[in-house]
Design a protein around this motif. Sequence first.
Motif, PDB file in Angstrom:
ATOM      1  N   ARG A 159       8.102  10.342  -5.113  1.00 48.32           N
ATOM      2  CA  ARG A 159       7.142   9.404  -4.558  1.00 48.32           C
ATOM      3  C   ARG A 159       7.353   8.000  -5.157  1.00 48.32           C
ATOM      4  O   ARG A 159       7.344   6.992  -4.435  1.00 48.32           O
TER       5      ARG A 159
ATOM      6  N   ILE B 259       8.414   4.597  -3.086  1.00 50.60           N
ATOM      7  CA  ILE B 259       7.620   3.364  -3.126  1.00 50.60           C
ATOM      8  C   ILE B 259       8.480   2.196  -3.607  1.00 50.60           C
ATOM      9  O   ILE B 259       8.375   1.072  -3.092  1.00 50.60           O
TER      10      ILE B 259
ATOM     11  N   ALA C 108      10.594   1.198  -0.643  1.00 50.64           N
ATOM     12  CA  ALA C 108       9.720   0.600   0.375  1.00 50.64           C
ATOM     13  C   ALA C 108       9.300  -0.800  -0.056  1.00 50.64           C
ATOM     14  O   ALA C 108       9.163  -1.706   0.772  1.00 50.64           O
ATOM     15  N   SER C 109       9.126  -0.977  -1.357  1.00 48.46           N
ATOM     16  CA  SER C 109       8.720  -2.282  -1.881  1.00 48.46           C
ATOM     17  C   SER C 109       9.793  -3.329  -1.595  1.00 48.46           C
ATOM     18  O   SER C 109       9.498  -4.466  -1.235  1.00 48.46           O
TER      19      SER C 109
ATOM     20  N   LEU D 216       1.342  -0.521  -2.993  1.00 47.66           N
ATOM     21  CA  LEU D 216       1.716   0.383  -1.899  1.00 47.66           C
ATOM     22  C   LEU D 216       1.169   1.781  -2.142  1.00 47.66           C
ATOM     23  O   LEU D 216       1.033   2.228  -3.283  1.00 47.66           O
ATOM     24  N   GLU D 217       0.864   2.453  -1.055  1.00 46.68           N
ATOM     25  CA  GLU D 217       0.472   3.861  -1.162  1.00 46.68           C
ATOM     26  C   GLU D 217       1.112   4.624  -0.003  1.00 46.68           C
ATOM     27  O   GLU D 217       1.509   4.031   1.003  1.00 46.68           O
ATOM     28  N   ILE D 218       1.200   5.957  -0.180  1.00 44.07           N
ATOM     29  CA  ILE D 218       1.816   6.771   0.873  1.00 44.07           C
ATOM     30  C   ILE D 218       0.737   7.607   1.555  1.00 44.07           C
ATOM     31  O   ILE D 218      -0.101   8.230   0.891  1.00 44.07           O
TER      32      ILE D 218
ATOM     33  N   GLU E  16       3.914   7.665   5.802  1.00 40.36           N
ATOM     34  CA  GLU E  16       4.162   6.226   5.888  1.00 40.36           C
ATOM     35  C   GLU E  16       3.783   5.554   4.577  1.00 40.36           C
ATOM     36  O   GLU E  16       2.802   5.927   3.943  1.00 40.36           O
ATOM     37  N   VAL E  17       4.580   4.542   4.193  1.00 38.20           N
ATOM     38  CA  VAL E  17       4.229   3.737   3.027  1.00 38.20           C
ATOM     39  C   VAL E  17       3.455   2.529   3.546  1.00 38.20           C
ATOM     40  O   VAL E  17       3.937   1.790   4.406  1.00 38.20           O
TER      41      VAL E  17
ATOM     42  N   LYS F 233       3.494  -1.698   7.002  1.00 38.49           N
ATOM     43  CA  LYS F 233       3.870  -0.345   6.610  1.00 38.49           C
ATOM     44  C   LYS F 233       5.300  -0.046   7.023  1.00 38.49           C
ATOM     45  O   LYS F 233       5.888  -0.765   7.840  1.00 38.49           O
TER      46      LYS F 233
ATOM     47  N   ILE G  74       8.453   6.797   6.081  1.00 36.83           N
ATOM     48  CA  ILE G  74       9.357   7.366   5.074  1.00 36.83           C
ATOM     49  C   ILE G  74      10.751   7.629   5.651  1.00 36.83           C
ATOM     50  O   ILE G  74      11.753   7.436   4.959  1.00 36.83           O
TER      51      ILE G  74
END
Lengths: 174, 366
Positions: free
Chosen positions: B106, B110, B113-114, B124-126, B130-131, B140, B143
């Motif tokens: 995870r 992230i 994704a960042s 960010l959160e999942i 989706e992030v 967003k 993943i």
Amino acid sequence: MKLTVNGIEQEIFSPPLTPLLHVLRDELDVTSPKAGCQQGGCGTCTVLIDGEPRRSCLTAVAAVDGSEITTLEGLGEPEQLSPVQAAFHERYAAQCGFCTPGMVVAATALIERKGGPVERDEVLEALGGHYCRCTGYVKIVDAVMAASRGQTGAREDEPETGEEAPVMIPGSPA
Amino acid sequence: MAKHRGRGFATIEYPTGMNQNGDPSQAWIKLKPDGRVDVFSGTVDIGQGSKTVHTQIVADALGVPYDWVTMDNTNTDSSAVCTGTFASRGTFIGGNAVRLAAERVRERIIDIASKELEIDPSDLEIENGEVIAKGAPQKKIGIPDVAGAATYNYGELISGSSTALKPFADVDDSTGQVEIEPHSAISYAACVADVVVDDETGEVVVEKLVQVYDVGRAINPTLVEGQIEGGAIMGLGLGLTENSYPYYPSPENRGGEFGAYLGPALHDLPELDNVIIENPSEDGPFGAKAIGEMANNAQPPAIATAIFDAVGVWVTEMPATPERVLEALEAKREPRRDGKRVIFDEHISVRTVSSNGGEGFLGVDA
């Protein structure tokens, strides 16, 4: 000797006193009937001989020459389970699964014979000679009763799954 | 000569897994380029459902749909190490391994994704595959896109591995004592048994079992119930019929074949009333403790107390076969020694209190 196994006619070359179980498993590679106790005590070798549930470990193949044999493989496909198989799957009626082939085959014969909803007592009678070490029998009885009532398929407490989106491979360097 | 009804209960506690280190479970998780998740866990599913439970744990810990996750524990050669499927440790220790590995995956998701979203990782959160930027859900990235970018743009295999292991305890050099928490997570259970005892034949029939299990968190309540039901029937067998060596240590009348070992069959099934109590553990994955091996511990003592309630005798060796029940009833009717009626029953006798722990009288030195 000849047997019709799950709808396919097979020439049998094993010696005539070979148990049907070993003919199925070793000669024909039909492995759902399990070699459990091999004394007729546990029930997991049960197959349908001309529609009747029988212990294949105690049945000499010569005694059933020309018969129609149905095993678990003949009941349904992974993508199209028979009602009993679907009920077992949906209601968690299998744990290790070793007794499951015999249970499903015998339950199928019971429901076919009754032709309608079966009651708890009838399940106990029909499956009483089948031994299960994992489940405590509770979910097996539930599954057979549900299958006889046509209560299979998506259940209300299960969330609906939407249409499967096509799998794309993103970010390709092309 | 009659049938007698009785009710008894027993409570148990069950420590989860082997404790004080030496009991690892490992897991390794990797992301495919399409965002689907492969989990390689050492824990073996023997039918209890650990694959299902681990899949749920990974899906929740990662924040992806359940059907994105594939468990691969098909062989112990390529799999990560797990001490085994025993001691009710699959969900607690094996589950912790996959949870910790999923948390590392995870973090990597992230991080990537960042870079893609140009948003700080802490914002960010999942959620559901989706992030998402906290507070700005329109920003967003799925993943699958993250995994694709990692594979093809950044040249990274998103993966994470972990070992769940209780650490070694420190030894105090001056005293040699070890300070160890005795257990990782203790599960509790209670069982009430209703029995009918025939004092002529010695036969005991269990009519109903009420079973209450504290499992920490029921990650999959249906599978928990499956363990409770299966354990009930095993416990019933241990309490009433199952005996490899009836005259142990003599091998006489030892069961030499399947039919000689009397495990309960469908007709022995009593009415079951199962209750699951959630009393979350701080150490377990999502608070889970255990419900494997403990599920067949409470029934034999509950049955023994129920027999006492019914006919007033204790069967002190399990299983409570008709022979043992009759022996106990006979001993109660005819307490004799050397042909005389001499009664000693340790359950009703009041032992004389000694002033110095039974060491002898004071001042009797010769």
